[in-house]
Design a protein around this motif. Structure first.
Motif, PDB file in Angstrom:
ATOM      1  N   ILE A  75     -34.348   7.819 -25.954  1.00 51.27           N
ATOM      2  CA  ILE A  75     -33.216   7.317 -26.737  1.00 51.27           C
ATOM      3  C   ILE A  75     -31.927   8.041 -26.347  1.00 51.27           C
ATOM      4  O   ILE A  75     -30.873   7.422 -26.152  1.00 51.27           O
ATOM      5  CB  ILE A  75     -33.491   7.491 -28.242  1.00 51.27           C
ATOM      6  CG1 ILE A  75     -34.657   6.593 -28.676  1.00 51.27           C
ATOM      7  CG2 ILE A  75     -32.244   7.172 -29.064  1.00 51.27           C
ATOM      8  CD1 ILE A  75     -35.128   6.835 -30.098  1.00 51.27           C
ATOM      9  N   GLN A  76     -32.026   9.353 -26.203  1.00 47.90           N
ATOM     10  CA  GLN A  76     -30.836  10.145 -25.878  1.00 47.90           C
ATOM     11  C   GLN A  76     -30.309   9.836 -24.481  1.00 47.90           C
ATOM     12  O   GLN A  76     -29.115   9.965 -24.225  1.00 47.90           O
ATOM     13  CB  GLN A  76     -31.149  11.640 -26.031  1.00 47.90           C
ATOM     14  CG  GLN A  76     -31.353  12.023 -27.488  1.00 47.90           C
ATOM     15  CD  GLN A  76     -31.796  13.465 -27.698  1.00 47.90           C
ATOM     16  OE1 GLN A  76     -31.864  13.910 -28.836  1.00 47.90           O
ATOM     17  NE2 GLN A  76     -32.098  14.197 -26.651  1.00 47.90           N
ATOM     18  N   GLY A  90     -33.240  16.822 -30.657  1.00 44.95           N
ATOM     19  CA  GLY A  90     -32.225  15.960 -31.212  1.00 44.95           C
ATOM     20  C   GLY A  90     -30.765  16.213 -30.931  1.00 44.95           C
ATOM     21  O   GLY A  90     -29.978  16.249 -31.874  1.00 44.95           O
ATOM     22  N   GLU A  91     -30.335  16.346 -29.681  1.00 50.38           N
ATOM     23  CA  GLU A  91     -28.907  16.375 -29.392  1.00 50.38           C
ATOM     24  C   GLU A  91     -28.671  16.164 -27.902  1.00 50.38           C
ATOM     25  O   GLU A  91     -29.552  16.388 -27.073  1.00 50.38           O
ATOM     26  CB  GLU A  91     -28.261  17.693 -29.833  1.00 50.38           C
ATOM     27  CG  GLU A  91     -28.687  18.904 -29.035  1.00 50.38           C
ATOM     28  CD  GLU A  91     -27.871  20.155 -29.354  1.00 50.38           C
ATOM     29  OE1 GLU A  91     -26.630  20.067 -29.335  1.00 50.38           O
ATOM     30  OE2 GLU A  91     -28.487  21.191 -29.613  1.00 50.38           O
ATOM     31  N   VAL A  92     -27.475  15.699 -27.592  1.00 46.25           N
ATOM     32  CA  VAL A  92     -26.969  15.697 -26.221  1.00 46.25           C
ATOM     33  C   VAL A  92     -25.679  16.510 -26.257  1.00 46.25           C
ATOM     34  O   VAL A  92     -24.891  16.376 -27.189  1.00 46.25           O
ATOM     35  CB  VAL A  92     -26.730  14.271 -25.694  1.00 46.25           C
ATOM     36  CG1 VAL A  92     -28.037  13.492 -25.680  1.00 46.25           C
ATOM     37  CG2 VAL A  92     -25.673  13.528 -26.492  1.00 46.25           C
ATOM     38  N   PHE A  93     -25.466  17.383 -25.273  1.00 42.15           N
ATOM     39  CA  PHE A  93     -24.287  18.250 -25.347  1.00 42.15           C
ATOM     40  C   PHE A  93     -23.677  18.478 -23.975  1.00 42.15           C
ATOM     41  O   PHE A  93     -24.309  18.289 -22.939  1.00 42.15           O
ATOM     42  CB  PHE A  93     -24.625  19.589 -26.013  1.00 42.15           C
ATOM     43  CG  PHE A  93     -25.587  20.456 -25.251  1.00 42.15           C
ATOM     44  CD1 PHE A  93     -25.152  21.291 -24.230  1.00 42.15           C
ATOM     45  CD2 PHE A  93     -26.938  20.462 -25.575  1.00 42.15           C
ATOM     46  CE1 PHE A  93     -26.035  22.105 -23.537  1.00 42.15           C
ATOM     47  CE2 PHE A  93     -27.840  21.265 -24.879  1.00 42.15           C
ATOM     48  CZ  PHE A  93     -27.381  22.085 -23.863  1.00 42.15           C
ATOM     49  N   THR A  94     -22.401  18.914 -24.006  1.00 38.92           N
ATOM     50  CA  THR A  94     -21.663  19.184 -22.781  1.00 38.92           C
ATOM     51  C   THR A  94     -20.660  20.298 -23.012  1.00 38.92           C
ATOM     52  O   THR A  94     -20.368  20.665 -24.159  1.00 38.92           O
ATOM     53  CB  THR A  94     -20.916  17.919 -22.311  1.00 38.92           C
ATOM     54  OG1 THR A  94     -20.386  18.140 -20.999  1.00 38.92           O
ATOM     55  CG2 THR A  94     -19.756  17.581 -23.247  1.00 38.92           C
ATOM     56  N   SER A  95     -20.128  20.823 -21.910  1.00 37.95           N
ATOM     57  CA  SER A  95     -18.989  21.746 -21.956  1.00 37.95           C
ATOM     58  C   SER A  95     -17.736  20.926 -21.649  1.00 37.95           C
ATOM     59  O   SER A  95     -17.571  20.465 -20.514  1.00 37.95           O
ATOM     60  CB  SER A  95     -19.144  22.861 -20.918  1.00 37.95           C
ATOM     61  OG  SER A  95     -20.319  23.597 -21.133  1.00 37.95           O
ATOM     62  N   GLY A 119     -25.535  15.121 -32.396  1.00 38.89           N
ATOM     63  CA  GLY A 119     -26.866  15.307 -32.959  1.00 38.89           C
ATOM     64  C   GLY A 119     -27.509  13.963 -33.246  1.00 38.89           C
ATOM     65  O   GLY A 119     -26.848  13.037 -33.718  1.00 38.89           O
ATOM     66  N   THR A 120     -28.809  13.841 -32.975  1.00 40.86           N
ATOM     67  CA  THR A 120     -29.513  12.562 -33.133  1.00 40.86           C
ATOM     68  C   THR A 120     -30.689  12.635 -34.101  1.00 40.86           C
ATOM     69  O   THR A 120     -31.386  11.641 -34.293  1.00 40.86           O
ATOM     70  CB  THR A 120     -30.046  12.090 -31.768  1.00 40.86           C
ATOM     71  OG1 THR A 120     -30.988  13.043 -31.275  1.00 40.86           O
ATOM     72  CG2 THR A 120     -28.910  11.932 -30.763  1.00 40.86           C
TER      73      THR A 120
END
Length: 674
Positions: free
Chosen positions: A423-424, A477-482, A553-554
């Motif tokens: 899903i992410q 439960g998350e996707v993140f970036t700088s 956050g997912t």
């Protein structure tokens, strides 16, 4: 001098000091108000024994008694005078480290603390007997600060050795030998034990063995996967550090067994009590219940007594020497496994006028020292060769639904990794099309923030966001970036949030080119107190910080759990950050590892590992890192929209009115509809 001779000499020092303290407890030589301080404090030092009543050890600093405790700088200033009070209060706070010294049988530590108290008393006793003026407040400060400087090498070396050498096995032995049919083992540690501690332990100890094994497997396997996914060599490691709160020993025993099967020996140390090595963050070692966070808050800057270039130089020197002495042990260290807890009563600190504070000059020295110490550690324990895992569970303080919340938290911690990764990936594919992300608040939330994204040179092989599943950072439960700093502008607003253990109300942060330009909150009526609160607990005394992370956050299951039980204000950031978009101020998630390649499950390299500030590591490494990273979550109910903006100005809606609208992510809305 032999080891036996050393022990005999230390034993003689303890006997002599203890006998003198017993006399001081009944003497009336030193005039008031100082005589009362010395008698009461002597009484406390005599009280600390392994068979002492647990509550009695902490009674003096508990909230209901704190208004008349010498541990309270304001009370000490009122009782002893404004000049003397803060120094005597700092001494008293340090002397409370006698509790772990006695319970762990650390005789050298015990002797040093006894001698500090006797030395300070003797200065007043000699002056009184000779007819001289009593020591000035500056003399009190000099006695204590000289003691701190003299013992800096001792405490730093002792602490680093405990962090690296598994032969220090006090807590490991306790965990492996505890009889879980009784609560007696909890009282053998000298930590504060409450009814809630006992209830937590009783529940954990009542769980079926398969449930304990499932939790431990999730936790320890996440640690192992952290090495596998990052292509790091776990076989070269021999030790792992366990950090937890008393009450979870049965889980920790299973964790130790799992880690031993991986070839890792446990490192378990107590949260440090001494001023010279006390962590700035909560819980970097084993603790019991927290008797009074206001006490800790009031003494957070007691190092103002000695913070200068001389101390900083000595601190760095002994840090290097100790790491060099334990170079092999440092190389064997795999990282920490941290069991966080939640449910404790929220803490909102009160201003303490008499507390010691760093001057602006000392603050700059402190920030520079922290940066230098991090670089020293990085030299011997490089981030690219270690990993971690972190998981959160509730404690009984959370209230009547504790057991139900515990079960639901286990369910949250063990959600399907593969499903979330799939899903992410849909979110990441959409985000990779953009140059910016626009986040807007709703329902009175004033958030209106544009986040600039790293460019992609090869979209077939590169990605901007990390697909975060439950390996090192549990739950899933998350996707993140700088983010790119230039072009990151706007306002982040949250009506209510807990950060680093403190409650913030109506927090608003303005970003200009990715840097904090202004921050306000509504905790205090006095704006100066609000600014000081932010400076100390978000900025950590830096003049500004970068927006080091942007994430979505997912974990809607975790969000629904917090809403069902009304525990949103008690959720740890570890889970809270998975329940909505969040923004971290400070270092990026890749600090010290920017040059180490990282890949998503789909094989694409995550290229957004640095920003314009962390890039300074190549030219001005002392300026590249802040030593802090604070996540601020915008909950779904305050979220209006998240939209990816392409270079041509077109948009891809990801969330609208707190719901996922991107095709392929609708499954995340199901928990929200129950």
């Amino acid at each position: 001098m032999t080891e036996q001779t050393d022990r005999e000499l230390i034993s003689e020092r303890i006997d002599a000091s203890y006998a003198r303290i017993a006399e001081i407890a009944g003497e009336r030589v030193v005039p008031e108000p100082f005589g009362t301080f010395f008698r009461k404090t002597a009484g406390f030092l005599l009280l600390v024994k392994k068979d002492a009543d647990n509550r009695a050890l902490y009674e003096d600093i508990l909230p209901e008694n704190y208004a008349h405790s010498y541990g309270n700088p304001d009370y000490a200033a009122e009782a002893l005078g404004a000049d003397y009070g803060p120094y005597f209060s700092a001494v008293y706070a340090e002397l409370r480290a006698i509790i772990p010294a006695v319970f762990e049988g650390d005789d050298e530590d015990r002797a040093i603390l006894y001698e500090l108290f006797v030395e300070l008393y003797s200065a007043f006793e000699v002056a009184q007997n000779s007819g001289d003026e009593l020591p000035s407040a500056k003399s009190v400060k000099y006695i204590f600060s000289s003691w701190l400087r003299d013992y800096t090498p001792f405490f730093v070396r002792k602490t680093l050795r405990e962090q690296l050498d598994p032969e220090f096995s006090y807590f490991t032995d306790m965990v492996m030998n505890a009889d879980f049919s009784s609560a007696e083992y909890l009282y053998k540690c000298g930590e504060y034990i409450t009814e809630e501690t006992l209830r937590t332990a009783a529940y954990v100890n009542s769980l079926p063995e398969e449930e304990i094994a499932r939790m431990a497997e999730t936790f320890s396997e996440g640690f192992r996967r952290g090495f596998v996914n990052a292509k790091k060599d776990l076989s070269a490691k021999r030790t792992v550090r366990l950090i937890y709160v008393l009450g979870f020993e049965r889980l920790m025993r299973k964790m130790i067994e799992n880690f031993r099967e991986m070839g890792l020996r446990p490192l378990i140390m107590r949260d440090q009590a001494h001023l010279l090595v006390k962590p700035s963050a909560r819980r970097t070692g084993v603790t019991g219940a927290l008797p009074n966070m206001q006490f800790d808050y009031d003494h957070r800057e007691d190092l103002a007594l000695i913070m200068d270039e001389q101390y900083a130089s000595a601190r760095k020197r002994v840090q290097k020497e100790t790491f060099e002495e334990f170079r092999d042990e440092a190389g064997w260290y795999a990282g920490p496994a941290y069991l966080e807890v939640f449910g404790e009563a929220p803490f909102e600190p009160k201003a303490c006028r008499a507390a010691l504070h760093l001057t602006d000059e000392q603050n700059q020295i402190s920030l520079s020292l922290r940066s230098d110490l991090m670089r020293i550690q990085q030299r011997y324990i490089p981030s690219e060769k270690r990993s971690f895992s972190i998981m959160a569970l509730p404690v009984a303080d959370i209230g009547e639904h504790f057991e139900d919340i515990f079960k639901d938290t286990i369910a949250v911690n063990t959600l399907d990794n593969d499903e979330y990764a799939r899903i992410q990936q849909n979110l990441i594919d959409a985000l990779d099309e953009g140059t910016r992300v626009h986040v807007k608040g709703a329902a009175g939330n004033r958030t209106d923030l544009m986040v600039a994204l790293h460019p992609l040179k090869d979209p077939d092989r590169e990605t901007i966001f990390e697909n975060c599943v439950a390996d090192v950072n549990i739950p899933v439960g998350e996707v993140f970036t700088s983010p790119v700093l230039k072009g990151t502008n706007g306002t982040l607003h949250v009506s209510h949030v807990f950060l680093n253990g403190y409650e913030f109300r109506d927090l608003e942060i303005l970003f200009e080119d990715g840097m904090i330009a202004r921050a306000d909150c509504g905790n205090f009526e006095n704006e100066a107190e609000n600014q000081a609160f932010i400076r100390e607990n978000i900025l950590f005394r830096h003049p500004t910080l970068t927006l080091g992370e942007f994430a979505i956050g997912t974990n809607t299951t975790a969000y629904v759990m917090s809403e069902r039980y009304g525990i949103g204000a008690l959720m740890p950031i570890l889970i809270a950050e998975k329940t909505g978009p969040h923004f971290a101020v400070g270092d990026t998630c890749y600090s010290y590892e920017e040059d180490y390649r990282v890949y998503n499950p789909d094989g694409k390299e995550i290229v957004a590992r640095e920003n314009e500030h962390s890039a300074l590591r190549k030219t001005e490494p002392e300026k590249a890192y802040y030593g802090c990273h604070t996540d601020i979550t915008l909950p779904y109910e305050e979220l209006g929209s998240i939209t990816v903006l392409r270079a041509d100005g077109s948009g891809i809606p990801l969330l609208k009115d707190g719901r996922f609208v991107l095709p392929g992510t609708e499954e995340l809305n199901k928990p929200l509809m129950k």
